[in-house]
Design an enzyme around this catalytic site. Sequence first.
Site, short mmCIF file in Angstrom:
data_model
loop_
_atom_site.label_atom_id
_atom_site.label_comp_id
_atom_site.label_asym_id
_atom_site.label_seq_id
_atom_site.Cartn_x
_atom_site.Cartn_y
_atom_site.Cartn_z
CB SER A 1 -0.84 -0.01 1.29
OG SER A 1 -1.48 1.23 1.49
CE1 TYR B 1 -4.53 -2.18 4.96
CE2 TYR B 1 -3.21 -0.24 4.45
CZ TYR B 1 -4.00 -1.29 4.03
OH TYR B 1 -4.27 -1.46 2.69
N1 LIG Z 1 -8.67 -0.06 -1.56
C1 LIG Z 1 -7.58 0.65 -1.28
O1 LIG Z 1 -7.62 1.90 -1.23
C2 LIG Z 1 -6.27 -0.04 -1.05
C3 LIG Z 1 -5.13 0.76 -0.95
C4 LIG Z 1 -3.91 0.15 -0.72
C5 LIG Z 1 -3.82 -1.23 -0.62
N2 LIG Z 1 -4.95 -1.99 -0.72
C6 LIG Z 1 -4.80 -3.44 -0.58
O2 LIG Z 1 -5.38 -4.08 -1.69
C7 LIG Z 1 -5.80 -5.39 -1.32
C8 LIG Z 1 -7.23 -5.62 -1.78
O3 LIG Z 1 -8.08 -4.75 -1.06
P1 LIG Z 1 -9.43 -4.14 -1.68
O4 LIG Z 1 -9.34 -2.69 -1.54
O5 LIG Z 1 -9.72 -4.74 -2.98
O6 LIG Z 1 -10.46 -4.64 -0.54
P2 LIG Z 1 -11.86 -5.44 -0.64
O7 LIG Z 1 -12.39 -5.45 0.75
O8 LIG Z 1 -12.70 -4.87 -1.72
O9 LIG Z 1 -11.38 -6.90 -1.07
C9 LIG Z 1 -10.61 -7.72 -0.22
C10 LIG Z 1 -11.00 -9.16 -0.45
O10 LIG Z 1 -10.20 -9.96 0.42
C11 LIG Z 1 -11.05 -10.96 0.98
N3 LIG Z 1 -10.52 -11.43 2.25
C12 LIG Z 1 -10.58 -10.82 3.46
N4 LIG Z 1 -10.03 -11.59 4.39
C13 LIG Z 1 -9.60 -12.71 3.76
C14 LIG Z 1 -8.93 -13.89 4.20
N5 LIG Z 1 -8.62 -14.09 5.50
N6 LIG Z 1 -8.62 -14.84 3.28
C15 LIG Z 1 -8.96 -14.66 1.98
N7 LIG Z 1 -9.62 -13.59 1.52
C16 LIG Z 1 -9.91 -12.62 2.40
C17 LIG Z 1 -12.39 -10.28 1.14
O11 LIG Z 1 -13.46 -11.22 1.26
C18 LIG Z 1 -12.46 -9.44 -0.12
O12 LIG Z 1 -13.08 -10.16 -1.17
C19 LIG Z 1 -5.61 -5.48 0.19
O13 LIG Z 1 -4.40 -6.13 0.47
C20 LIG Z 1 -5.54 -4.02 0.61
O14 LIG Z 1 -4.82 -3.85 1.80
C21 LIG Z 1 -6.18 -1.42 -0.93
#
Ligand SMILES: NC(=O)c1ccc[n+]([C@@H]2O[C@H](COP(=O)([O-])OP(=O)(O)OC[C@H]3O[C@@H](n4cnc5c(N)ncnc54)[C@H](O)[C@@H]3O)[C@@H](O)[C@H]2O)c1
Length: 275
Positions: A144, A157
């Site tokens: 991130s 985080y």
């Molecule tokens: N959205 C943002 O702004 C952002 C920014 C930086 C990094 N990220 C990172 O991107 C990645 C995806 O996040 P996103 O924004 O798409 O979130 P999201 O909540 O839309 O999707 C995350 C997915 O991970 C699944 N998940 C949660 N716990 C789990 C587990 N124990 N085992 C397997 N699956 C699991 C959830 O069911 C969900 O489908 C994450 O690692 C997040 O930290 C997101």
Amino acid sequence: MKSLNNKVAVVTGAGSGIGRAIAIELAQHGCVLALSDINEIALQETKQLILDAKSNTTTHLQTLDVANKQAVFEYARNVNADLGCVDLIINNAGVALSSGVDETKREDFEWLMNINFWGVINGCEAFLPYLKQSQDAHIVNISSVFGMIAIPRQSCYNAAKFAVRGYTEALRQEMGMKYPHISVSCVHPGGIATDIARNARVSEGEDISELTASFDKLAQTTPQKAAKIIVAGIKKNKSRVMVGWDAHVIHALYRLLGIHYIGLTQWLAKRLNYQ
Ligand SMILES: NC(=O)c1ccc[n+]([C@@H]2O[C@H](COP(=O)([O-])OP(=O)(O)OC[C@H]3O[C@@H](n4cnc5c(N)ncnc54)[C@H](O)[C@@H]3O)[C@@H](O)[C@H]2O)c1
């Protein structure tokens, strides 16, 4: 990995947001997909979206908790046995937690670390033996912008995402020396418009709807755009992939200010009353 056609790609957390969009993007590039998520229904929806996009990619689906080391190793064995090989893994599954350091429950901290940090390590360790057998392999770990800079109320985080960056940068060097056919990228998204804030845990008394509302304002990049940037980063074998204009700004500030960024983020957090 210049061409993704017919490559076997594993995506964790493929039931929503960035993981789902990456799965759809990879299907359009001709990948054979192994998709997993802790949420079975969401995973089925992703499969349907891939079919709707008129991609007739083979899709291996499995409900999986990335925090469960034994289950991830078993999953890796199954994917390799069912699909014949593994070329690409995207360790994407992740969760969020908003909490001050002095109010964080250890249970919540461990929940987040087990998914955001150990989940990534489980994926790397479990799939590495199969990636070694591929001619042309790639590991992508999702960190991130908060794996570069820290902000108040995100200590857990930040800890997980800084750790993912450290691990991934060491992994890239080791693979380069020992297994040059395995490339490694660390991805640093800025705000991506997904459900991550809605699914977050917050400290006692914190209003999740306020957190979600501010996140929705700040998260400007669509998951589809994020997926295109990540896939382009894989094809160019980038060690570090910044996703979104905000990620580029934060990266530039981080390089320009060094540790003095802390004054700026603290000032911003006070102005936004995020403390
Ligand atoms: N959205 C943002 O702004 C952002 C920014 C930086 C990094 N990220 C990172 O991107 C990645 C995806 O996040 P996103 O924004 O798409 O979130 P999201 O909540 O839309 O999707 C995350 C997915 O991970 C699944 N998940 C949660 N716990 C789990 C587990 N124990 N085992 C397997 N699956 C699991 C959830 O069911 C969900 O489908 C994450 O690692 C997040 O930290 C997101």
